[in-house]
Design an enzyme around this catalytic site. Structure first.
Site, PDB file in Angstrom:
ATOM      1  N   LYS A   1     -11.629  -8.523   5.353  1.00  0.00           N
ATOM      2  CA  LYS A   1     -12.077  -7.005   4.986  1.00  0.00           C
ATOM      3  C   LYS A   1     -12.757  -5.912   4.323  1.00  0.00           C
ATOM      4  O   LYS A   1     -11.497  -5.738   2.859  1.00  0.00           O
ATOM      5  CB  LYS A   1     -10.779  -6.032   6.082  1.00  0.00           C
ATOM      6  CG  LYS A   1     -11.182  -4.504   5.627  1.00  0.00           C
ATOM      7  CD  LYS A   1     -11.668  -4.136   6.803  1.00  0.00           C
ATOM      8  CE  LYS A   1     -11.567  -3.299   7.525  1.00  0.00           C
ATOM      9  NZ  LYS A   1      -9.880  -2.492   7.360  1.00  0.00           N
TER      10      LYS A   1
ATOM     11  N   TYR B   1       0.752  -1.107   0.217  1.00  0.00           N
ATOM     12  CA  TYR B   1      -0.292   0.333   0.241  1.00  0.00           C
ATOM     13  C   TYR B   1       0.439   1.118   0.478  1.00  0.00           C
ATOM     14  O   TYR B   1       0.281   2.124  -0.707  1.00  0.00           O
ATOM     15  CB  TYR B   1      -0.868   0.024   0.973  1.00  0.00           C
ATOM     16  CG  TYR B   1      -1.812   1.437   1.113  1.00  0.00           C
ATOM     17  CD1 TYR B   1      -3.395   1.380   0.745  1.00  0.00           C
ATOM     18  CD2 TYR B   1      -1.236   2.564   2.339  1.00  0.00           C
ATOM     19  CE1 TYR B   1      -3.293   3.167   0.965  1.00  0.00           C
ATOM     20  CE2 TYR B   1      -2.032   3.585   2.329  1.00  0.00           C
ATOM     21  CZ  TYR B   1      -3.167   3.671   1.558  1.00  0.00           C
ATOM     22  OH  TYR B   1      -3.899   5.703   1.665  1.00  0.00           O
TER      23      TYR B   1
ATOM     24  N   ASP C   1      -8.773  -2.626  -1.007  1.00  0.00           N
ATOM     25  CA  ASP C   1      -9.438  -1.974  -1.601  1.00  0.00           C
ATOM     26  C   ASP C   1      -9.459  -0.767  -2.742  1.00  0.00           C
ATOM     27  O   ASP C   1      -9.750   0.050  -3.097  1.00  0.00           O
ATOM     28  CB  ASP C   1     -10.469  -1.922  -0.271  1.00  0.00           C
ATOM     29  CG  ASP C   1     -10.203  -0.916   0.675  1.00  0.00           C
ATOM     30  OD1 ASP C   1      -9.119  -1.519   1.062  1.00  0.00           O
ATOM     31  OD2 ASP C   1      -9.968   0.449   1.098  1.00  0.00           O
TER      32      ASP C   1
END
Lengths: 516, 251
Positions: A369, A262, A297
């Site tokens: 998640k 990330y 996400d």
């Protein structure tokens, strides 16, 4: 049970490819360290505090090693030397590392064996501190009934830790299971962890050890009052991901946002630095039994959610492979994904079901998640509330594990008390009214949902094969994830990476690495 | 409840002209009950609602009640008296944009960044990066623009230094985080800095973000403001009107 068709051989190939991708990087990690990693080790041994200008002691000590070109020997080595040469404690040793007038180049004086021996009891004490915090958290958690899934996760983000504590309690009262304190937006690029309780932050609240304590106290009180265990989450990401992981470990946090890639993609942190740091962070996370939340996400906010669906799954396999190498158990891997397809596309709801169900089946024991719609949200809060309802329906029907609740005011402001209340109420309604829907329905074998799931897995496998051939370094270089391109020596924090010396040995790291 | 309105004096519209019907929802720091209901009614009346109907009152946190109230707003708005600065640029096709810049003879150099502590590049990326937003490709995709996206957390000082170094003609500032008006402070600080350095007139200054509009941008000393839903081609058209007006063709 409503399952989508999954070819187990393809899944095995995905895992094997991801393992090879991680192995290539692990060879780099095992021969390198960073200022962030070494600061973490010093903190774990017990060094703490800041100087009169607010600079953390661990930064002063480790920056000096880097400036002297001896970071590759590891901070523990110098701490051991100081202890052998008269330092009265770990704190005193760290202060000598930071402030002693003479420059220590790690040469002469005590032998490496003596250094190791003197560090041994401190390493054991550091490990015990983590274990005690873990045991205390697990015992408290076990005194309450288990939380049903999907667990309801909300965020608080006032900037002031004391307001966050109030909001956390209000959220628990409203039915939240997990409270995350959103971090101040600037923190990911700070190469130090701020100190003490903080009351000013934009876009969120600084992650500090004291702030963790304050929220832990609030969530513990909320647990006692609500007779449910309330979990606390923060961010182990950015240039201090490892230090924050250690702080979370000793302050009994339950979850951490923590991702192998990330920072590289979304915060332009240097690849080498990020890969080294995520490993150190995850070694502490693994020992503390903290659940990680990965950030796939985010790919869908920069790339298209229909075209990029497979990149999420490929990345989940890679995150899993990295986490396994750091000793994190599958039961603690909250692999991330999101409901981000343009809602006005025909049958977009079907594609969302296919993706959510596929991920559920690919990662059966992982606490997945699941993130709410954000990208296609507008200021029409009423439409937004309906959008979230559809997201919740998929969440319960496909049994996602951790669900960050959507807010109808997503495109407007940070959630207010009322926004969170209405979101929790609507979610409770959906989770109750459709509780066993997933057990009652079946998807057509050659239907749209099944075909979509097959297509996405095929594309994920293809991408993993390509990444394995070109290596993750080059894959990120050409924008394979989130359409974002990064280079091996570009980005922030590269100067803080050093090759480990052949004499590098950190007894605490060795103890952590003994966990498979 | 009916009140005279004219074509340009408006009341809120529920289901009949002039009924003034509005809905509001809010939270008061009081537990639910008869007293809370009365409090909500009076609160609505204080906002100019007559015959308020407290449609729901619910405990939303300990000591806090959430209300939904309907009522007839007595307030009117005279739209004939409103003056709002609007960006008057007409949409231009990609061909038109490219042709006009080509005639101008040199590329329009644009520098953009999220300034201050803001780490959210979604806005600036959507406008500048090739990929663009909602199928509308970013300024990077035009031959006529030389677009430089400096990314997130860029300090005003650095932004100005880079803009000067790149001989930029326009500076785009994006601010997503708006907690306690930090976006305004950052923006004002940039204008001040440029003014102090005597560089303000060298650049066309554009301000964008979810809480930004043209009026606010002008108030803060910028040349234009772009709010939510702005497409790269809107920004491109604005810049072309500035730097390559159609009169160039005639001349």
């Amino acid at each position: 049970m409503a399952n989508v068709p999954v070819d187990v051989e393809k899944v095995a190939r995905c895992r094997a490819l991801a393992r090879e991708i991680a192995t290539d990087v692990q060879a780099y990690i095992d021969t390198h360290t960073s200022v962030g990693a070494e600061r973490t080790m010093l903190r774990a041994y017990g060094a703490d505090g800041v100087d009169d200008r607010g600079a953390p002691l661990v930064n002063l000590a480790v920056d000096r090693l880097r400036d002297n070109g001896v970071l590759g020997l590891g901070a523990a080595h110098f701490m051991g030397r100081k202890l052998l040469l008269g330092a009265s404690s770990v704190q005193d040793a760290a202060e000598r590392m930071a402030f002693a007038p003479e420059t220590d180049r790690g040469e002469g004086g005590p032998s490496d064996a003596e250094v190791r021996a003197v560090l041994e009891p401190f390493a054991k004490a550091a490990l015990t501190r983590i274990d005690d915090a873990r045991d205390a958290r697990d015992a408290l958690k076990a005194s309450f009934a288990a939380t049903p899934t999907p667990q309801k996760y909300v965020i608080v983000a006032t900037g002031n830790i004391y307001d966050d504590a109030l909001q956390a309690k209000a959220a628990a009262f409203g039915g939240a299971d997990i409270v995350a304190v959103i971090r101040a937006t600037a923190q990911s690029l700070l190469d130090y962890v701020p100190f003490g309780a903080t009351t000013e932050g934009y876009g969120g609240t600084f992650a500090t050890q004291e702030n963790f304590k304050i929220i832990r106290r609030a969530t513990d009180e909320a647990s006692a009052k609500e007779k449910r265990y309330i979990q606390q989450t923060n961010y182990s990401s950015g240039l201090c991901m490892a230090e924050i992981a250690w702080m979370a470990a000793v302050e009994r946090l339950d979850m951490l946002l923590n991702d192998a890639m990330y920072g590289i993609l979304f915060r332009d942190i240097n690849m080498c630095r990020n890969f080294v740091d995520q490993y150190f962070a995850r070694r502490f996370i693994a020992r503390a039994g903290i659940t990680i939340n990965t950030g796939e996400d985010n790919y869908l906010t920069t790339a298209d959610a229909v075209d990029g669906a497979h990149t999420v799954i490929a990345s989940q396999f890679i995150n899993e492979a990295f986490a396994l190498r750091a000793g994190v158990k599958e039961e603690k891997m909250g692999l991330g994904h999101a409901y981000e397809i343009n809602p006005w596309i025909e049958d977009s709801f079907l594609m969302e079901i296919a993706q959510a169900q596929l991920i559920r089946q690919l990662f059966p024991v992982h606490p997945i998640k699941w993130m709410p719609p954000t990208k296609h949200k507008t200021g029409d809060i009423f439409q937004s509330h309906v959008h979230d309802a559809m997201f919740n329906l998929v969440g319960i029907a496909t049994n996602q594990s951790i669900e960050l609740l959507g807010m109808f005011s997503e495109a407007v402001h940070n959630p207010m008390l009322m926004d969170r209340y209405l979101s929790l109420k609507a979610t409770k309604y959906m989770f109750t009214t459709a509780k066993h829907l997933g057990e009652e329905i079946e998807f057509k074998k050659d239907g749209r949902i099944a075909k979509r799931a097959i297509q996405v897995l095929d594309e994920a496998l293809e991408l993993l094969a390509q990444v394995q051939t070109e290596t993750i370094w080059d894959a990120i270089g050409r924008g394979a994830f989130g359409d974002i391109k990064r280079t091996r020596t570009g980005g922030k924090g590269y100067k803080g990476v050093a090759e480990r010396d052949a004499r590098y040995h950190d007894p605490l790291l060795a103890l952590l690495e003994a966990d498979k | 409840m009916k009140v005279d309105t004219t074509e340009h004096v408006l009341r809120a519209y529920g289901d009949r002209h002039g009924d003034g019907m509005v809905q509001m929802s809010f939270v008061l720091e009081i537990p639910p009950g008869a007293r809370a209901r009365e409090a909500a009614k009076r609160f609505a009346e204080a906002h100019g609602l007559s015959e308020p109907l407290v449609a729901t009152q619910e405990l939303c946190a300990e000591g806090f009640t959430y209300f939904v109230v309907y009522g007839h707003s007595k307030h009117t708005v005279d739209v004939s008296k409103i003056e709002v600065p609007e960006i008057s640029t007409e949409p231009l096709s990609r061909e038109e944009i490219e042709t006009r810049i080509k005639k101008r003879g040199k590329k329009i150099v644009v520098v953009g960044a999220c300034t201050g502590s803001d780490a959210h590049t979604v806005g600036i990326d959507a406008i500048l990066n090739y990929k663009g937003f909602a199928g509308d490709k970013g300024l990077e995709s035009y031959k006529g623009f030389d677009a430089h996206n400096l990314g997130a957390q860029v300090e005003n000082d650095e932004l100005v230094t880079r803009a000067v170094a790149l001989s930029a003609e326009a500076i785009l500032v994006s601010q997503v985080i708006t907690q306690r008006n930090c976006h305004k402070e950052n923006a004002i600080a940039l204008v001040d800095l440029l003014t102090k350095k005597g560089l303000r007139d060298r650049f066309v200054l554009l301000f964008g973000g979810p809480r930004i509009d043209h009026k606010l941008a002008l108030e803060l000393g910028f040349d234009a403001g772009f709010g939510p839903g702005t497409k790269p081609s809107d920004v491109a058209a604005f810049l072309v009107e500035k730097f390559a007006p159609p009169s160039v063709e005639v001349a």
